[in-house]
Design an enzyme around this catalytic site. Sequence first.
Site, mmCIF file in Angstrom:
data_model
loop_
_atom_site.group_PDB
_atom_site.id
_atom_site.type_symbol
_atom_site.label_atom_id
_atom_site.label_comp_id
_atom_site.label_asym_id
_atom_site.label_seq_id
_atom_site.Cartn_x
_atom_site.Cartn_y
_atom_site.Cartn_z
ATOM 1 N N VAL A 12 -3.920 -18.151 4.897
ATOM 2 C CA VAL A 12 -2.791 -18.880 4.329
ATOM 3 C C VAL A 12 -2.476 -20.127 5.169
ATOM 4 C CG1 VAL A 12 -0.292 -18.762 3.908
ATOM 5 C CG2 VAL A 12 -1.778 -16.941 3.126
ATOM 6 N N ASN A 87 0.041 -12.349 10.158
ATOM 7 C CA ASN A 87 -0.257 -11.220 9.283
ATOM 8 C C ASN A 87 0.851 -10.172 9.321
ATOM 9 O OD1 ASN A 87 -1.524 -11.546 11.793
ATOM 10 N ND2 ASN A 87 -2.647 -9.640 11.559
ATOM 11 N N PRO A 89 0.522 -6.567 8.219
ATOM 12 C CA PRO A 89 -0.233 -5.442 7.648
ATOM 13 C C PRO A 89 0.637 -4.208 7.412
ATOM 14 C CG PRO A 89 -0.687 -5.657 9.989
ATOM 15 C CD PRO A 89 0.208 -6.802 9.628
ATOM 16 N N PHE A 158 1.668 -18.147 -3.077
ATOM 17 C CA PHE A 158 1.065 -17.471 -4.231
ATOM 18 C C PHE A 158 -0.415 -17.790 -4.401
ATOM 19 C CE2 PHE A 158 5.610 -17.776 -5.252
ATOM 20 C CZ PHE A 158 5.885 -16.446 -5.537
ATOM 21 N N LEU A 159 -1.010 -18.515 -3.445
ATOM 22 C CA LEU A 159 -2.410 -18.892 -3.638
ATOM 23 C C LEU A 159 -3.296 -17.649 -3.663
ATOM 24 C CD1 LEU A 159 -4.221 -18.551 -0.816
ATOM 25 C CD2 LEU A 159 -3.036 -20.617 -0.190
ATOM 26 N N LYS A 216 7.962 -12.430 -4.470
ATOM 27 C CA LYS A 216 6.568 -12.396 -3.991
ATOM 28 C C LYS A 216 5.987 -10.996 -4.133
ATOM 29 C CE LYS A 216 2.718 -13.088 -2.163
ATOM 30 N NZ LYS A 216 1.645 -13.784 -2.832
ATOM 31 N N ALA A 218 7.055 -8.650 -6.114
ATOM 32 C CA ALA A 218 7.022 -8.296 -7.534
ATOM 33 C C ALA A 218 5.832 -8.968 -8.224
ATOM 34 C CB ALA A 218 8.333 -8.708 -8.203
ATOM 35 N N PHE A 222 2.969 -6.928 -10.194
ATOM 36 C CA PHE A 222 2.698 -7.123 -11.626
ATOM 37 C C PHE A 222 1.223 -7.458 -11.865
ATOM 38 C CE2 PHE A 222 6.527 -7.518 -14.484
ATOM 39 C CZ PHE A 222 7.409 -6.874 -13.631
ATOM 40 N N CYS A 272 -3.933 -8.058 0.231
ATOM 41 C CA CYS A 272 -2.501 -8.029 -0.088
ATOM 42 C C CYS A 272 -2.031 -7.065 -1.174
ATOM 43 C CB CYS A 272 -2.037 -9.438 -0.414
ATOM 44 S SG CYS A 272 -2.162 -10.493 1.043
#
Length: 457
Positions: A12, A87, A89, A158-159, A216, A218, A222, A272
């Site tokens: 990221v 990170n 985790p 969101f990438l 994020k 959610a 989804f 993720c």
Amino acid sequence: MANILCIGAGYVGGPTMAVIAKHCPQHRVDVVDINEEKIAAWQSDQLPIYEPGLKEIVLEVRDKNLFFSTEIDRHIAESDIIFVSVNTPTKTFGQGAGKAADLQYWEKTARQILENSSSPKIVVEKSTLPVRTAEAMERILNSNDKGLFFDVVSNPEFLAEGSAIRDMENPDRVLVGGRESSSGQEAVQAIVDIYAQWLPRERIITTNLWSSELSKLAANAFLAQRISSINAIAHLCEKTEADVTEVAHAIGTDSRLGPHFLRASVGFGGSCFKKDILNLVYLCEYYSLYEVATYWEQVVKMNEYQKANFVSKMVTAMFNSVAGKRIALFGVAFKANTSDTRESPALAVCRALLEERAQVVISDPYALDNARTDLSDVAEQVIFEPDPYVAAQDAHAIAILTEWPQFAELDYQAIHAAMIQPTFIFDGRNILDHKKLHQIGFNVYALGKPPRTHFPS
Ligand code: NAD
Ligand code: UGA
């Protein structure tokens, strides 16, 4: 001009800051990390991650307004805005083990920011975090006797890997959450201004802190839920002679549902989805929302079943035994266009086949180095072979585990001729021409489709 700092030079931190530096030449962007090797790689021609388009941007802006360094303390002191993308985790010990996010790196960073600051700063949550982490962050940062005030802003990323640069250049939306106080709103505006350098304002959504943090988790839940849903339907397809590709198309043309994330697969991977859903499950349990927790946990359970069931189908099809049989796994990256193997379903498939005492050969165009590290405990039992033709030589079966387009373009006639007969191909990504493979002589097992075999039924 602002001094922007990003702590964490990973998947990221690296790409996002490269794109910000490109579009904000007036700002200086520093990216720091505790990992010296990684920083050295960012400074070299061999970047530590593979992302289409990334290298071009890094070469354009590096040493102009984008810099990579391990001098974390000095850069904290000099910065105005600090993005934190370390990170987060899943916790492996103590309370919440196996579900909750392990926030030790996060908290360490907050304390380090405080220790090295002598001016107020905006601290931006870029990592994916449980809801209300910003509250803890604010408490740590603002309990100081230096008279300093820190605004904490949430700006989740969101990438997706493999399309990181495209997603940063042209995102569906950017989300910025902050406090409603006037200083909170000024901090939000400062982050909005960065993205507004290349994005229309209407694509930048601003919310309160908690909505941003929760959105994020959610969004990932989804997306993963859609994959588990189509995978669940794929099982029913196999029992009923329906074809999951046709069903997905029929469902996805409904504009209320949309066509994305309906590709049946051997399972979703990546660093993720699983971690973020488990994090969501833990939060629900924390708030005693047990039915809600169970609902989301099922998305992960379905994915575990998907991987295990894929191997079990392979073993059953190959006369109930793969012991001593060479099996070529095509693809170990968790998806195409990345070298990342974190939580890759291919690793689970490999391990399960080793348990069955198969001889496993893994082929992948970019991810073999990472796979070697992931499988170091069983490295003696696995062959890593970049050339898929060599990998398939004398194999009983091929399993497609990553949707690299090059696997669809191989000369399967030649591959078939070099394999042990009868040949099997298990398409865990439904990317091959199954009819053609069957004509060549393969026994073909795809996901959510009737098998095409040469055996009498
Ligand atoms: P990563 O492991 O690739 O990178 C994190 C980096 O942070 C590592 O290089 C690590 O050395 C560094 N780090 C850890 N502690 C540090 C410290 N105290 N000081 C300096 N550096 C430190 O992780 P990532 O994939 O970039 O993910 C980072 C966060 O972003 C996670 O919360 C993840 O959930 C989220 N996220 C990831 C993606 C993705 O596609 N990978 C997408 C969206 C959001
Ligand atoms: C995902 C999200 O798409 C990003 O929006 C999010 O920022 C990121 O997680 C994150 O938070 O880390 P990523 O994991 O990089 O991105 O890749 P995806 O394209 O979402 O794929 C995830 C997994 O699902 C892959 O293993 C992929 O092969 C699988 N997948 C995807 C399917 O099996 N079927 C599909 O239809 C789509």
